[in-house]
Design a protein around this motif. Structure first.
Motif, PDB file in Angstrom:
ATOM      1  N   THR A   1       0.841  -1.201   0.000  1.00 14.36           N
ATOM      2  CA  THR A   1       0.000   0.000   0.000  1.00 14.36           C
ATOM      3  C   THR A   1       0.876   1.250   0.000  1.00 14.36           C
ATOM      4  OG1 THR A   1      -1.718  -1.169   1.215  1.00 14.36           O
ATOM      5  CG2 THR A   1      -1.790   1.244   1.290  1.00 14.36           C
ATOM      6  N   LEU A   2       1.914   1.239   0.805  1.00  9.70           N
ATOM      7  CA  LEU A   2       2.823   2.392   0.880  1.00  9.70           C
ATOM      8  C   LEU A   2       3.585   2.562  -0.433  1.00  9.70           C
ATOM      9  CD1 LEU A   2       4.196   1.742   4.475  1.00  9.70           C
ATOM     10  CD2 LEU A   2       2.418   3.362   3.796  1.00  9.70           C
ATOM     11  N   TYR A   3       4.074   1.446  -0.993  1.00 12.95           N
ATOM     12  CA  TYR A   3       4.797   1.521  -2.267  1.00 12.95           C
ATOM     13  C   TYR A   3       3.892   2.047  -3.376  1.00 12.95           C
ATOM     14  CZ  TYR A   3       9.014  -0.826  -0.666  1.00 12.95           C
ATOM     15  OH  TYR A   3      10.183  -1.130  -0.034  1.00 12.95           O
ATOM     16  N   ARG A   4       2.650   1.581  -3.401  1.00 13.93           N
ATOM     17  CA  ARG A   4       1.723   2.028  -4.432  1.00 13.93           C
ATOM     18  C   ARG A   4       1.441   3.525  -4.327  1.00 13.93           C
ATOM     19  NH1 ARG A   4      -2.929  -1.617  -3.661  1.00 13.93           N
ATOM     20  NH2 ARG A   4      -1.283  -2.857  -2.962  1.00 13.93           N
ATOM     21  N   HIS A   5       1.277   3.997  -3.106  1.00 12.73           N
ATOM     22  CA  HIS A   5       0.904   5.400  -2.910  1.00 12.73           C
ATOM     23  C   HIS A   5       2.097   6.352  -3.045  1.00 12.73           C
ATOM     24  CE1 HIS A   5      -1.883   8.518  -1.701  1.00 12.73           C
ATOM     25  NE2 HIS A   5      -0.963   8.975  -0.877  1.00 12.73           N
ATOM     26  N   TRP A   6       3.257   6.000  -2.463  1.00 13.84           N
ATOM     27  CA  TRP A   6       4.383   6.929  -2.439  1.00 13.84           C
ATOM     28  C   TRP A   6       5.595   6.472  -3.259  1.00 13.84           C
ATOM     29  CZ3 TRP A   6       1.664   6.424   2.307  1.00 13.84           C
ATOM     30  CH2 TRP A   6       0.971   7.575   2.676  1.00 13.84           C
ATOM     31  N   GLY A   7       5.782   5.202  -3.428  1.00 12.05           N
ATOM     32  CA  GLY A   7       6.922   4.711  -4.208  1.00 12.05           C
ATOM     33  C   GLY A   7       8.202   4.560  -3.409  1.00 12.05           C
ATOM     34  N   THR A   8       8.560   5.586  -2.646  1.00 11.60           N
ATOM     35  CA  THR A   8       9.773   5.533  -1.824  1.00 11.60           C
ATOM     36  C   THR A   8       9.502   6.227  -0.488  1.00 11.60           C
ATOM     37  OG1 THR A   8      10.684   7.659  -2.524  1.00 11.60           O
ATOM     38  CG2 THR A   8      11.229   5.739  -3.902  1.00 11.60           C
ATOM     39  N   PRO A   9      10.272   5.876   0.538  1.00 13.00           N
ATOM     40  CA  PRO A   9      10.132   6.609   1.809  1.00 13.00           C
ATOM     41  C   PRO A   9      10.403   8.104   1.635  1.00 13.00           C
ATOM     42  CG  PRO A   9      11.323   4.566   2.182  1.00 13.00           C
ATOM     43  CD  PRO A   9      11.169   4.719   0.687  1.00 13.00           C
ATOM     44  N   ALA A  10      11.286   8.449   0.711  1.00 15.98           N
ATOM     45  CA  ALA A  10      11.580   9.868   0.482  1.00 15.98           C
ATOM     46  C   ALA A  10      10.347  10.623   0.008  1.00 15.98           C
ATOM     47  CB  ALA A  10      12.705  10.009  -0.534  1.00 15.98           C
ATOM     48  N   ARG A  11       9.556  10.005  -0.839  1.00 19.59           N
ATOM     49  CA  ARG A  11       8.339  10.677  -1.324  1.00 19.59           C
ATOM     50  C   ARG A  11       7.316  10.826  -0.194  1.00 19.59           C
ATOM     51  NH1 ARG A  11       9.332   8.013  -6.581  1.00 19.59           N
ATOM     52  NH2 ARG A  11      10.190   9.668  -7.867  1.00 19.59           N
ATOM     53  N   LEU A  12       7.261   9.841   0.686  1.00 18.72           N
ATOM     54  CA  LEU A  12       6.402   9.955   1.873  1.00 18.72           C
ATOM     55  C   LEU A  12       6.861  11.141   2.718  1.00 18.72           C
ATOM     56  CD1 LEU A  12       4.327   9.008   3.995  1.00 18.72           C
ATOM     57  CD2 LEU A  12       6.038   7.360   4.776  1.00 18.72           C
ATOM     58  N   LEU A  13       8.164  11.253   2.918  1.00 21.62           N
ATOM     59  CA  LEU A  13       8.704  12.389   3.666  1.00 21.62           C
ATOM     60  C   LEU A  13       8.391  13.708   2.964  1.00 21.62           C
ATOM     61  CD1 LEU A  13      12.190  11.047   4.756  1.00 21.62           C
ATOM     62  CD2 LEU A  13      10.312  11.706   6.262  1.00 21.62           C
ATOM     63  N   GLY A  14       8.491  13.693   1.644  1.00 21.26           N
ATOM     64  CA  GLY A  14       8.218  14.903   0.880  1.00 21.26           C
ATOM     65  C   GLY A  14       6.794  15.390   1.056  1.00 21.26           C
ATOM     66  N   GLU A  15       5.856  14.461   1.035  1.00 21.17           N
ATOM     67  CA  GLU A  15       4.461  14.854   1.235  1.00 21.17           C
ATOM     68  C   GLU A  15       4.276  15.409   2.641  1.00 21.17           C
ATOM     69  OE1 GLU A  15       0.219  12.631   1.372  1.00 21.17           O
ATOM     70  OE2 GLU A  15       1.404  12.337  -0.452  1.00 21.17           O
ATOM     71  N   THR A  16       4.909  14.778   3.611  1.00 21.81           N
ATOM     72  CA  THR A  16       4.824  15.259   4.990  1.00 21.81           C
ATOM     73  C   THR A  16       5.439  16.646   5.101  1.00 21.81           C
ATOM     74  OG1 THR A  16       4.970  12.981   5.766  1.00 21.81           O
ATOM     75  CG2 THR A  16       5.405  14.704   7.384  1.00 21.81           C
ATOM     76  N   LEU A  17       6.583  16.837   4.461  1.00 18.01           N
ATOM     77  CA  LEU A  17       7.258  18.128   4.463  1.00 18.01           C
ATOM     78  C   LEU A  17       6.346  19.210   3.895  1.00 18.01           C
ATOM     79  CD1 LEU A  17      10.111  19.306   5.085  1.00 18.01           C
ATOM     80  CD2 LEU A  17      10.712  18.775   2.735  1.00 18.01           C
ATOM     81  N   GLY A  18       5.693  18.913   2.782  1.00 15.22           N
ATOM     82  CA  GLY A  18       4.775  19.875   2.169  1.00 15.22           C
ATOM     83  C   GLY A  18       3.595  20.216   3.056  1.00 15.22           C
ATOM     84  N   GLU A  19       3.093  19.218   3.778  1.00 11.81           N
ATOM     85  CA  GLU A  19       1.945  19.459   4.657  1.00 11.81           C
ATOM     86  C   GLU A  19       2.320  20.295   5.874  1.00 11.81           C
ATOM     87  OE1 GLU A  19       0.294  15.630   5.568  1.00 11.81           O
ATOM     88  OE2 GLU A  19      -0.361  15.316   3.504  1.00 11.81           O
ATOM     89  N   LEU A  20       3.578  20.239   6.278  1.00 17.26           N
ATOM     90  CA  LEU A  20       4.005  20.993   7.453  1.00 17.26           C
ATOM     91  C   LEU A  20       4.311  22.459   7.142  1.00 17.26           C
ATOM     92  CD1 LEU A  20       6.389  18.391   9.133  1.00 17.26           C
ATOM     93  CD2 LEU A  20       4.111  19.084   9.909  1.00 17.26           C
ATOM     94  N   ALA A  21       4.422  22.803   5.862  1.00 17.31           N
ATOM     95  CA  ALA A  21       4.775  24.166   5.464  1.00 17.31           C
ATOM     96  C   ALA A  21       3.510  25.004   5.277  1.00 17.31           C
ATOM     97  CB  ALA A  21       5.579  24.133   4.169  1.00 17.31           C
ATOM     98  N   PRO A  22       3.291  26.007   6.128  1.00 13.29           N
ATOM     99  CA  PRO A  22       2.075  26.817   6.015  1.00 13.29           C
ATOM    100  C   PRO A  22       2.135  27.799   4.849  1.00 13.29           C
ATOM    101  CG  PRO A  22       3.453  27.649   7.768  1.00 13.29           C
ATOM    102  CD  PRO A  22       4.124  26.401   7.241  1.00 13.29           C
ATOM    103  N   ARG A  23       0.969  28.219   4.414  1.00 11.44           N
ATOM    104  CA  ARG A  23       0.868  29.240   3.359  1.00 11.44           C
ATOM    105  C   ARG A  23       1.021  30.605   4.001  1.00 11.44           C
ATOM    106  NH1 ARG A  23      -0.518  28.056  -1.762  1.00 11.44           N
ATOM    107  NH2 ARG A  23      -1.848  29.843  -1.963  1.00 11.44           N
ATOM    108  N   LEU A  24       1.475  31.559   3.216  1.00 12.11           N
ATOM    109  CA  LEU A  24       1.663  32.920   3.698  1.00 12.11           C
ATOM    110  C   LEU A  24       0.347  33.692   3.640  1.00 12.11           C
ATOM    111  CD1 LEU A  24       4.986  33.783   1.845  1.00 12.11           C
ATOM    112  CD2 LEU A  24       4.710  33.158   4.241  1.00 12.11           C
ATOM    113  N   ALA A  25       0.164  34.583   4.596  1.00 11.09           N
ATOM    114  CA  ALA A  25      -1.002  35.468   4.595  1.00 11.09           C
ATOM    115  C   ALA A  25      -0.673  36.692   3.738  1.00 11.09           C
ATOM    116  CB  ALA A  25      -1.330  35.903   6.020  1.00 11.09           C
TER     117      ALA A  25
END
Length: 161
Positions: free
Chosen positions: A27-51
Protein backbone atom coordinates in the motif's frame (compact mmCIF):
# COMPACT_ATOMS: atom_id res chain seq x y z
CA UNK A 1 7.27 11.02 12.01
CA UNK A 2 7.34 9.04 15.22
CA UNK A 3 9.86 6.63 13.68
CA UNK A 4 12.09 9.55 12.69
CA UNK A 5 11.88 11.17 16.10
CA UNK A 6 12.47 7.92 17.98
CA UNK A 7 14.99 6.12 15.78
CA UNK A 8 16.37 8.55 13.21
CA UNK A 9 16.20 8.81 9.45
CA UNK A 10 17.89 5.52 8.61
CA UNK A 11 15.14 3.67 10.47
CA UNK A 12 12.48 5.09 8.17
CA UNK A 13 11.64 2.19 5.89
CA UNK A 14 8.33 1.12 4.44
CA UNK A 15 8.56 -2.03 6.56
CA UNK A 16 8.79 0.09 9.73
CA UNK A 17 6.03 2.48 8.59
CA UNK A 18 3.76 -0.39 7.55
CA UNK A 19 4.20 -2.09 10.90
CA UNK A 20 3.54 1.13 12.83
CA UNK A 21 0.53 2.08 10.67
CA UNK A 22 -0.75 -1.50 10.47
CA UNK A 23 -0.99 -1.47 6.70
CA UNK A 24 0.61 -3.57 4.00
CA UNK A 25 3.97 -2.39 2.65
CA UNK A 26 2.56 -2.70 -0.85
CA UNK A 27 0.00 0.00 0.00
CA UNK A 28 2.82 2.39 0.88
CA UNK A 29 4.80 1.52 -2.27
CA UNK A 30 1.72 2.03 -4.43
CA UNK A 31 0.90 5.40 -2.91
CA UNK A 32 4.38 6.93 -2.44
CA UNK A 33 6.92 4.71 -4.21
CA UNK A 34 9.77 5.53 -1.82
CA UNK A 35 10.13 6.61 1.81
CA UNK A 36 11.58 9.87 0.48
CA UNK A 37 8.34 10.68 -1.32
CA UNK A 38 6.40 9.96 1.87
CA UNK A 39 8.70 12.39 3.67
CA UNK A 40 8.22 14.90 0.88
CA UNK A 41 4.46 14.85 1.23
CA UNK A 42 4.82 15.26 4.99
CA UNK A 43 7.26 18.13 4.46
CA UNK A 44 4.77 19.87 2.17
CA UNK A 45 1.95 19.46 4.66
CA UNK A 46 4.01 20.99 7.45
CA UNK A 47 4.78 24.17 5.46
CA UNK A 48 2.07 26.82 6.01
CA UNK A 49 0.87 29.24 3.36
CA UNK A 50 1.66 32.92 3.70
CA UNK A 51 -1.00 35.47 4.59
CA UNK A 52 -1.40 38.48 2.28
CA UNK A 53 0.84 41.36 3.46
CA UNK A 54 -0.57 44.67 4.61
CA UNK A 55 2.43 46.94 3.89
CA UNK A 56 3.39 48.72 0.67
CA UNK A 57 6.54 48.52 -1.47
CA UNK A 58 9.68 47.69 0.51
CA UNK A 59 7.63 47.35 3.68
CA UNK A 60 5.54 44.68 1.96
CA UNK A 61 8.63 42.76 0.86
CA UNK A 62 10.08 42.88 4.36
CA UNK A 63 6.76 41.81 5.88
CA UNK A 64 6.40 38.87 3.48
CA UNK A 65 9.99 37.78 4.07
CA UNK A 66 9.61 38.07 7.84
CA UNK A 67 6.46 35.96 7.69
CA UNK A 68 8.14 33.31 5.53
CA UNK A 69 11.27 33.25 7.69
CA UNK A 70 9.10 32.96 10.81
CA UNK A 71 7.29 29.96 9.31
CA UNK A 72 10.61 28.35 8.39
CA UNK A 73 11.96 29.10 11.87
CA UNK A 74 8.92 27.51 13.49
CA UNK A 75 9.37 24.49 11.24
CA UNK A 76 13.09 24.18 12.01
CA UNK A 77 12.47 24.39 15.76
CA UNK A 78 9.53 21.97 15.89
CA UNK A 79 10.22 18.30 16.66
CA UNK A 80 8.18 17.26 13.62
CA UNK A 81 9.99 19.66 11.30
CA UNK A 82 13.40 18.65 12.60
CA UNK A 83 12.60 14.96 12.20
CA UNK A 84 11.20 15.26 8.68
CA UNK A 85 13.91 17.60 7.41
CA UNK A 86 16.67 15.45 8.89
CA UNK A 87 15.08 12.40 7.30
CA UNK A 88 14.87 13.97 3.86
CA UNK A 89 18.44 15.28 4.07
CA UNK A 90 19.82 11.89 5.11
CA UNK A 91 17.91 10.12 2.33
CA UNK A 92 18.94 12.78 -0.21
CA UNK A 93 22.59 11.83 0.17
CA UNK A 94 21.92 8.51 -1.59
CA UNK A 95 18.41 8.69 -3.03
CA UNK A 96 17.56 10.77 -6.10
CA UNK A 97 13.87 10.83 -5.09
CA UNK A 98 14.77 12.44 -1.75
CA UNK A 99 16.92 14.99 -3.54
CA UNK A 100 13.94 15.80 -5.75
CA UNK A 101 11.79 16.16 -2.63
CA UNK A 102 14.14 18.82 -1.23
CA UNK A 103 14.21 20.61 -4.56
CA UNK A 104 10.42 20.43 -4.82
CA UNK A 105 9.99 21.78 -1.29
CA UNK A 106 12.30 24.69 -2.07
CA UNK A 107 10.46 25.40 -5.32
CA UNK A 108 7.09 25.32 -3.55
CA UNK A 109 8.29 27.79 -0.91
CA UNK A 110 9.70 29.99 -3.70
CA UNK A 111 6.34 29.93 -5.53
CA UNK A 112 4.64 30.89 -2.29
CA UNK A 113 6.89 33.95 -1.97
CA UNK A 114 6.38 34.82 -5.64
CA UNK A 115 2.65 35.22 -5.00
CA UNK A 116 3.52 38.48 -3.24
CA UNK A 117 7.04 39.41 -4.37
CA UNK A 118 6.98 38.61 -8.08
CA UNK A 119 9.52 36.46 -9.92
CA UNK A 120 12.37 35.01 -7.85
CA UNK A 121 15.06 32.93 -9.45
CA UNK A 122 16.39 30.01 -7.37
CA UNK A 123 19.68 31.78 -6.56
CA UNK A 124 17.86 34.84 -5.19
CA UNK A 125 15.53 32.62 -3.19
CA UNK A 126 18.56 30.85 -1.71
CA UNK A 127 20.03 34.24 -0.77
CA UNK A 128 16.77 35.19 0.98
CA UNK A 129 16.25 32.04 3.07
CA UNK A 130 19.77 30.61 3.15
CA UNK A 131 20.98 32.66 6.14
CA UNK A 132 18.24 31.18 8.34
CA UNK A 133 19.08 27.61 7.33
CA UNK A 134 22.76 28.35 7.95
CA UNK A 135 21.88 29.82 11.35
CA UNK A 136 19.96 26.67 12.36
CA UNK A 137 21.71 23.82 10.61
CA UNK A 138 25.35 24.88 10.64
CA UNK A 139 25.69 27.44 13.42
CA UNK A 140 23.17 25.40 15.47
CA UNK A 141 21.51 28.50 16.88
CA UNK A 142 17.83 29.33 17.22
CA UNK A 143 16.71 32.54 15.54
CA UNK A 144 14.84 34.98 17.76
CA UNK A 145 12.60 37.78 16.48
CA UNK A 146 15.51 40.22 16.17
CA UNK A 147 17.48 37.79 13.98
CA UNK A 148 14.41 37.09 11.83
CA UNK A 149 13.72 40.81 11.38
CA UNK A 150 17.37 41.39 10.44
CA UNK A 151 17.27 38.62 7.84
CA UNK A 152 13.97 39.98 6.46
CA UNK A 153 15.35 43.53 6.26
CA UNK A 154 18.50 42.31 4.48
CA UNK A 155 16.39 40.23 2.10
CA UNK A 156 14.15 43.20 1.29
CA UNK A 157 17.28 45.16 0.35
CA UNK A 158 18.23 42.39 -2.07
CA UNK A 159 14.82 42.77 -3.70
CA UNK A 160 14.93 46.56 -3.94
CA UNK A 161 15.29 47.92 -7.49
Amino acid sequence: MEILAEQGAEALTFAAVAERARVARQTLYRHWGTPARLLGETLGELAPRLAPPTGKGGEQAEEVLYQDLSHINDFLTSPAGQAVLAGVIVHATHDEAASEVLSGFSNERRRELQRFLGPLDPALHAALVGPLFFHHLLARRTADEEVLRTFARQGARLLAP
